[in-house]
Structure formats: structure tokens, C-alpha cells
Scaffold this motif. Structure first.
Motif, PDB file in Angstrom:
ATOM      1  N   ALA A 197      31.785 100.757  18.570  1.00 42.77           N
ATOM      2  CA  ALA A 197      32.907 101.701  18.643  1.00 42.77           C
ATOM      3  C   ALA A 197      32.631 102.731  19.732  1.00 42.77           C
ATOM      4  O   ALA A 197      31.513 103.226  19.856  1.00 42.77           O
ATOM      5  CB  ALA A 197      33.093 102.403  17.301  1.00 42.77           C
ATOM      6  N   VAL A 198      33.651 103.026  20.528  1.00 39.06           N
ATOM      7  CA  VAL A 198      33.569 104.074  21.544  1.00 39.06           C
ATOM      8  C   VAL A 198      34.576 105.157  21.181  1.00 39.06           C
ATOM      9  O   VAL A 198      35.750 104.860  20.941  1.00 39.06           O
ATOM     10  CB  VAL A 198      33.867 103.535  22.954  1.00 39.06           C
ATOM     11  CG1 VAL A 198      33.800 104.665  23.982  1.00 39.06           C
ATOM     12  CG2 VAL A 198      32.893 102.420  23.322  1.00 39.06           C
ATOM     13  N   ILE A 199      34.125 106.421  21.130  1.00 38.65           N
ATOM     14  CA  ILE A 199      35.007 107.535  20.804  1.00 38.65           C
ATOM     15  C   ILE A 199      35.128 108.433  22.014  1.00 38.65           C
ATOM     16  O   ILE A 199      34.130 108.929  22.537  1.00 38.65           O
ATOM     17  CB  ILE A 199      34.503 108.338  19.586  1.00 38.65           C
ATOM     18  CG1 ILE A 199      34.590 107.481  18.315  1.00 38.65           C
ATOM     19  CG2 ILE A 199      35.330 109.590  19.389  1.00 38.65           C
ATOM     20  CD1 ILE A 199      33.323 106.922  17.834  1.00 38.65           C
ATOM     21  N   ALA A 200      36.368 108.622  22.479  1.00 40.90           N
ATOM     22  CA  ALA A 200      36.651 109.407  23.690  1.00 40.90           C
ATOM     23  C   ALA A 200      37.570 110.579  23.345  1.00 40.90           C
ATOM     24  O   ALA A 200      38.193 110.591  22.277  1.00 40.90           O
ATOM     25  CB  ALA A 200      37.298 108.516  24.745  1.00 40.90           C
ATOM     26  N   PRO A 201      37.704 111.573  24.237  1.00 39.68           N
ATOM     27  CA  PRO A 201      38.503 112.757  23.921  1.00 39.68           C
ATOM     28  C   PRO A 201      40.003 112.628  24.137  1.00 39.68           C
ATOM     29  O   PRO A 201      40.773 113.367  23.548  1.00 39.68           O
ATOM     30  CB  PRO A 201      37.926 113.829  24.850  1.00 39.68           C
ATOM     31  CG  PRO A 201      37.410 113.067  26.013  1.00 39.68           C
ATOM     32  CD  PRO A 201      36.905 111.761  25.466  1.00 39.68           C
TER      33      PRO A 201
END
Length: 339
Positions: free
Chosen positions: A53-57
């Protein structure tokens, strides 16, 4: 005459059918070759070895769109599934929610942006406690249990910016620095490193570069513009502004244009949004500190793969930082944007 009309109608009908058929084939061919990867999810053709999982703003930020491209490229290369989650617009609580969801889903690894180290550290540590490796991207949580940081050397960002400000003003300037803060009063170590790098860079110049103000912007382009308006109005001695965020760069530049201060106030920004590059070409912005977000995304996934397969990776994975001015902007304008 009737036969002739029928023949003409038949010919036109066949021509239209053939044209539509050819157009359909061409469109489908283009779609197959250049179809965009799903905004949220990318999976390799074969059965994926891992699910990350990649979490970005923000899903609307060109910088993070490029981070996503790099992550999806790595997903195909390393045969892994990558889920890319982000709020539409910067929202710390939503980012935390996505991070918690990834942990609850028991993904094989997480790459996350960190808008606030204090709030994100316990959540990152919870992931580590649950045997989920975590790497940070672009902004760090150095005091957490994260396995690696992938991004710019923030000291170098400040150094490159400081040198450009000194060059733009012949080493004689009263400069304001606008740091981007997702929480306006957040104490961000990475931002402090940028200020330290800036200060060290201007020491070597024979002239005198004085930092008059250091401000932290809020979310969105208008906050930085409002700060610039106040700075320029209340501090007429300021002749340079350094911004550490692309959106802030555009907000400040627009205010400089509106106040008819182009040329009088040198703007040194960050990022390579198309608008920023055009402003550099027109001498409205002196220069910008540029990095490679696609490289960040790629290296983040590679680091997670290494943590799963080799049980280790480099604690710090740097990406290139360099100055873009009118001297070299033409080359960058023809390449990828959002860096």
C-alpha cells in the motif's frame, strides 16, 4: 436516375461503415498501448508475490501522480500488487485513516508520506509491531520504527535553493523563506534541515544574504499568496522569496505578478509543474529546486521488495536534487512534469 441514387447511397453507406470500423480499430489499439493504469490499483500480469500500500497526500498533485507512475512501474517489474491511496486534497486525518486501513488489511508492506511525524509515528510503530514493514516517502518519521526513508536530502534542497537565491541577487538580498506545512505550526525536522542547508549555502557568498522572515504556509495555493502579500507589503526591503513547495511557488509568483513586483522580487521555488517551468522561461521565476518523484515511487516499492525478500534495505535512499533556471529549463520542459 433511381439506380444511380441507390448506388451513391450504397457507396456512401459502405464508406461510412468502413471508416467507423477503421477508427474503432485504431482507437482500441491506442487504448491497449497507452491505457492509463487504474488510479487506485495496479497489479502485475502474473499472480503478485506481495501486496503493498502507498499512502500519498493528494491525488490532484502532479508530483504525487509521478510518484504513482514510478510505483506502478516497479509493481510490474517486481511482480507485486500496489494499492495507491490518497485524499483528493491534502487531509491529514484521511491519510492516517488510509494508513490504519492498510494495517488492518494486513498488507505486505507500506510506503507512506508523513505530513506530521508526531501523529504518524505511533501508527507506523503499530504497523511494525504487526510485522508490516514501513518505508517513508518524501517526508520522514525519523523517530519511528520505519525501515527506510526514500526521498530528497532536505539539507541539499536548502543548499540548492540558497545558492540560487544568492546567484539571483548577486549575493545581496533580504530573503523570506516560506516552508510548506500540512499543519501550520508543525515542527517539521525536514523543513528545518532545508533552512539549515539554505543558511550554510549563502555563507560562502561574498555579499550578504539575510533571512528576514521564515513562514509556514497552510494548505492550498492561496495561503502562500496571502503570506507573500503580507511580507511584501510590510517588508519592502525583501527582494527574494524561497518556497519549498510547488503550490506555494505558484501562489507566491501570482502575488508577485499581481503586485507588479516581477524583477524586483526574485522568486526561487520548488518543483517542475508546467506553470513553474513557463514562469522560469519568462523570467518571472528565477529558478526552482527539482527532484525526481517517479524515482521516489520506484525506489519505495523496490525497498519494500528488498525488505520482504532479503529482510533488509538501505535506511536512506536518496533521489537527485538539482537547480532549474532559464539556462536549462528548455530541456526539462520537453520531459515529464510534476517533478
Amino acid at each position: 436516375m433511381n439506380k444511380k441514387k441507390k448506388f451513391v447511397i450504397l457507396f456512401i453507406s459502405l464508406f461510412l461503415v468502413l471508416t467507423i470500423a477503421i477508427a474503432t480499430v485504431l482507437i482500441n489499439s491506442v487504448r491497449e498501448e497507452s491505457a492509463p493504469i487504474d488510479d487506485k490499483f495496479a497489479q502485475s500480469v502474473e499472480k503478485p508475490d506481495y501486496h503493498f500500500a502507498v499512502i500519498a497526500p493528494s491525488s490532484y498533485d502532479p508530483f504525487w501522480s509521478d510518484v504513482k507512475k514510478g510505483a506502478f512501474k516497479a509493481a510490474r517489474e517486481f511482480n507485486v500488487a500496489v494499492e495507491f491511496n490518497s485524499p483528493r486534497f491534502t487531509n491529514l486525518d484521511e491519510e492516517l485513516q488510509y494508513l490504519n486501513i492498510a494495517i488492518a488489511s494486513n498488507v505486505d508492506g507500506i510506503a507512506t508520506h508523513v505530513p506530521d511525524e508526531t501523529m504518524f509515528t505511533p501508527v507506523i510503530n503499530n504497523a511494525i509491531k504487526n510485522n508490516i514493514p514501513v518505508v517513508t516517502v518524501e517526508s520522514d518519521a525519523n523517530n519511528s520504527g520505519r525501515m527506510a526513508y526514500i526521498g530528497n536530502n532536505n539539507y541539499e534542497v536548502g543548499t540548492v535553493g540558497g545558492k540560487m537565491v544568492a546567484d539571483a541577487t548577486d549575493g545581496k538580498s533580504k530573503v523570506a523563506i516560506i516552508l510548506n506545512g500540512y499543519i501550520p505550526d508543525a515542527g517539521d525536522v525536514s523543513q528545518n534541515l532545508r533552512v539549515t542547508g539554505f543558511k550554510d549555502a549563502v555563507k560562502s557568498y561574498k555579499g550578504k544574504v539575510d533571512i528576514e522572515e521564515i513562514r509556514i504556509s497552510g494548505m492550498g495555493i492561496f495561503s502562500a499568496g496571502e503570506i507573500a502579500n503580507e511580507l511584501i507589503t510590510n517588508n519592502p526591503q525583501i527582494n527574494a522569496i524561497f518556497c519549498t513547495n510547488p503550490r506555494d511557488t505558484l501562489g507566491v509568483t501570482q502575488m508577485v505578478v499581481d503586485l507588479n513586483k516581477v524583477g524586483q522580487i526574485k522568486v526561487v521555488g520548488s518543483g517542475s509543474y508546467p506553470e513553474i517551468l513557463r514562469y522560469i522561461e519568462k523570467n518571472v521565476i528565477y529558478g526552482s529546486v527539482v527532484s525526481d518523484p517517479q524515482d521516489m515511487g520506484y525506489k519505495a516499492i523496490r525497498a519494500l521488495v528488498e525488505l520482504k525478500t532479503a529482510k533488509r534495505t538501505s535506511a536512506y535512499v536518496g533521489t537527485e536534487v538539482y537547480a532549474v533556471t532559464k539556462d536549462n529549463v528548455a530541456a526539462l520542459s520537453t520531459g515529464d512534469t510534476g517533478k
